[in-house]
Scaffold this motif. Sequence first.
Motif, PDB file in Angstrom:
ATOM      1  N   TYR A   1      55.251  28.954  19.915  1.00 34.51           N
ATOM      2  CA  TYR A   1      55.475  27.708  19.194  1.00 34.51           C
ATOM      3  C   TYR A   1      54.419  27.466  18.113  1.00 34.51           C
ATOM      4  O   TYR A   1      54.611  26.622  17.249  1.00 34.51           O
ATOM      5  CB  TYR A   1      55.545  26.528  20.160  1.00 34.51           C
ATOM      6  CG  TYR A   1      56.761  26.615  21.042  1.00 34.51           C
ATOM      7  CD1 TYR A   1      58.032  26.512  20.495  1.00 34.51           C
ATOM      8  CD2 TYR A   1      56.647  26.832  22.402  1.00 34.51           C
ATOM      9  CE1 TYR A   1      59.158  26.615  21.284  1.00 34.51           C
ATOM     10  CE2 TYR A   1      57.768  26.931  23.204  1.00 34.51           C
ATOM     11  CZ  TYR A   1      59.008  26.829  22.637  1.00 34.51           C
ATOM     12  OH  TYR A   1      60.123  26.933  23.416  1.00 34.51           O
TER      13      TYR A   1
ATOM     14  N   ALA B   1      59.250  20.421  22.361  1.00 28.46           N
ATOM     15  CA  ALA B   1      59.216  19.634  23.600  1.00 28.46           C
ATOM     16  C   ALA B   1      60.122  20.244  24.666  1.00 28.46           C
ATOM     17  O   ALA B   1      59.695  20.414  25.819  1.00 28.46           O
ATOM     18  CB  ALA B   1      59.618  18.191  23.316  1.00 28.46           C
ATOM     19  N   PHE B   2      61.350  20.584  24.296  1.00 29.85           N
ATOM     20  CA  PHE B   2      62.252  21.153  25.292  1.00 29.85           C
ATOM     21  C   PHE B   2      61.844  22.569  25.692  1.00 29.85           C
ATOM     22  O   PHE B   2      62.003  22.966  26.844  1.00 29.85           O
ATOM     23  CB  PHE B   2      63.698  21.113  24.810  1.00 29.85           C
ATOM     24  CG  PHE B   2      64.337  19.775  25.027  1.00 29.85           C
ATOM     25  CD1 PHE B   2      64.761  19.397  26.291  1.00 29.85           C
ATOM     26  CD2 PHE B   2      64.466  18.886  23.979  1.00 29.85           C
ATOM     27  CE1 PHE B   2      65.328  18.148  26.502  1.00 29.85           C
ATOM     28  CE2 PHE B   2      65.031  17.633  24.182  1.00 29.85           C
ATOM     29  CZ  PHE B   2      65.456  17.259  25.449  1.00 29.85           C
TER      30      PHE B   2
ATOM     31  N   LEU C   1      58.729  23.669  25.877  1.00 30.74           N
ATOM     32  CA  LEU C   1      57.616  23.496  26.821  1.00 30.74           C
ATOM     33  C   LEU C   1      58.101  22.940  28.151  1.00 30.74           C
ATOM     34  O   LEU C   1      57.581  23.299  29.211  1.00 30.74           O
ATOM     35  CB  LEU C   1      56.543  22.597  26.211  1.00 30.74           C
ATOM     36  CG  LEU C   1      55.814  23.194  25.005  1.00 30.74           C
ATOM     37  CD1 LEU C   1      54.854  22.179  24.405  1.00 30.74           C
ATOM     38  CD2 LEU C   1      55.078  24.464  25.397  1.00 30.74           C
ATOM     39  N   TRP C   2      59.118  22.083  28.115  1.00 27.34           N
ATOM     40  CA  TRP C   2      59.686  21.554  29.356  1.00 27.34           C
ATOM     41  C   TRP C   2      60.288  22.684  30.188  1.00 27.34           C
ATOM     42  O   TRP C   2      60.083  22.757  31.403  1.00 27.34           O
ATOM     43  CB  TRP C   2      60.734  20.496  29.036  1.00 27.34           C
ATOM     44  CG  TRP C   2      61.386  19.927  30.253  1.00 27.34           C
ATOM     45  CD1 TRP C   2      60.870  19.010  31.125  1.00 27.34           C
ATOM     46  CD2 TRP C   2      62.687  20.262  30.756  1.00 27.34           C
ATOM     47  NE1 TRP C   2      61.768  18.751  32.118  1.00 27.34           N
ATOM     48  CE2 TRP C   2      62.894  19.512  31.923  1.00 27.34           C
ATOM     49  CE3 TRP C   2      63.683  21.113  30.315  1.00 27.34           C
ATOM     50  CZ2 TRP C   2      64.063  19.594  32.660  1.00 27.34           C
ATOM     51  CZ3 TRP C   2      64.847  21.198  31.052  1.00 27.34           C
ATOM     52  CH2 TRP C   2      65.023  20.442  32.204  1.00 27.34           C
ATOM     53  N   VAL C   3      61.025  23.593  29.532  1.00 31.51           N
ATOM     54  CA  VAL C   3      61.620  24.730  30.241  1.00 31.51           C
ATOM     55  C   VAL C   3      60.520  25.618  30.824  1.00 31.51           C
ATOM     56  O   VAL C   3      60.608  26.057  31.978  1.00 31.51           O
ATOM     57  CB  VAL C   3      62.554  25.538  29.310  1.00 31.51           C
ATOM     58  CG1 VAL C   3      62.937  26.875  29.942  1.00 31.51           C
ATOM     59  CG2 VAL C   3      63.785  24.735  28.970  1.00 31.51           C
TER      60      VAL C   3
ATOM     61  N   ARG D   1      57.570  24.725  31.701  1.00 29.02           N
ATOM     62  CA  ARG D   1      56.969  24.001  32.831  1.00 29.02           C
ATOM     63  C   ARG D   1      57.867  24.070  34.053  1.00 29.02           C
ATOM     64  O   ARG D   1      57.397  24.260  35.176  1.00 29.02           O
ATOM     65  CB  ARG D   1      56.717  22.544  32.450  1.00 29.02           C
ATOM     66  CG  ARG D   1      56.023  21.784  33.547  1.00 29.02           C
ATOM     67  CD  ARG D   1      55.488  20.460  33.042  1.00 29.02           C
ATOM     68  NE  ARG D   1      54.683  19.854  34.082  1.00 29.02           N
ATOM     69  CZ  ARG D   1      54.971  18.696  34.661  1.00 29.02           C
ATOM     70  NH1 ARG D   1      56.019  18.014  34.276  1.00 29.02           N
ATOM     71  NH2 ARG D   1      54.205  18.219  35.594  1.00 29.02           N
ATOM     72  N   GLN D   2      59.179  23.929  33.857  1.00 28.94           N
ATOM     73  CA  GLN D   2      60.118  24.017  34.972  1.00 28.94           C
ATOM     74  C   GLN D   2      60.068  25.404  35.613  1.00 28.94           C
ATOM     75  O   GLN D   2      60.089  25.536  36.833  1.00 28.94           O
ATOM     76  CB  GLN D   2      61.545  23.718  34.512  1.00 28.94           C
ATOM     77  CG  GLN D   2      61.773  22.290  34.084  1.00 28.94           C
ATOM     78  CD  GLN D   2      61.558  21.304  35.210  1.00 28.94           C
ATOM     79  OE1 GLN D   2      60.554  20.619  35.257  1.00 28.94           O
ATOM     80  NE2 GLN D   2      62.488  21.243  36.129  1.00 28.94           N
ATOM     81  N   GLU D   3      60.010  26.437  34.787  1.00 29.45           N
ATOM     82  CA  GLU D   3      59.949  27.800  35.302  1.00 29.45           C
ATOM     83  C   GLU D   3      58.636  28.041  36.043  1.00 29.45           C
ATOM     84  O   GLU D   3      58.609  28.708  37.066  1.00 29.45           O
ATOM     85  CB  GLU D   3      60.120  28.818  34.174  1.00 29.45           C
ATOM     86  CG  GLU D   3      61.508  28.841  33.597  1.00 29.45           C
ATOM     87  CD  GLU D   3      62.558  29.204  34.630  1.00 29.45           C
ATOM     88  OE1 GLU D   3      62.337  30.135  35.427  1.00 29.45           O
ATOM     89  OE2 GLU D   3      63.610  28.538  34.657  1.00 29.45           O
TER      90      GLU D   3
ATOM     91  N   THR E   1      56.895  25.787  37.585  1.00 26.77           N
ATOM     92  CA  THR E   1      56.993  25.046  38.841  1.00 26.77           C
ATOM     93  C   THR E   1      57.810  25.834  39.861  1.00 26.77           C
ATOM     94  O   THR E   1      57.455  25.876  41.033  1.00 26.77           O
ATOM     95  CB  THR E   1      57.647  23.666  38.599  1.00 26.77           C
ATOM     96  OG1 THR E   1      56.881  22.965  37.627  1.00 26.77           O
ATOM     97  CG2 THR E   1      57.707  22.853  39.871  1.00 26.77           C
TER      98      THR E   1
END
Length: 101
Positions: free
Chosen positions: A52, A83-84, A86-88, A90-92, A94
């Motif tokens: 990014y 944002a999305f 980084l969200w993905v 973070r989800q991965e 987790t």
Amino acid sequence: GAGVLAWPHWVAVQPGDAPVLAVIAVSGFAGQLAITQAFRYGQAAVVAPFEYTALAWGMALDGLLWHTAPDQSTLLGGAIVIAFGLWVVRQERTKELVVTP
């Protein structure tokens, strides 16, 4: 499709532009190799956020070389994509931390 849209305003590449095009080609090739190696040896959740930075580098180079700045819709779109993304990531990350029995 882009060729059709560019056709009315097409300007031929001049022979004097060859050195610049060569530098762009070599640096793009080296960058792609570096990204490939990073994903090969690193964890995707760690490496992906660094991709990014390309958006920031692009805006910085546009400002330095052509004295241009992105408009508000471009900044908003970039912010949404980052944002999305980084969200993905973070989800991965987790999911990797959760131990399955």
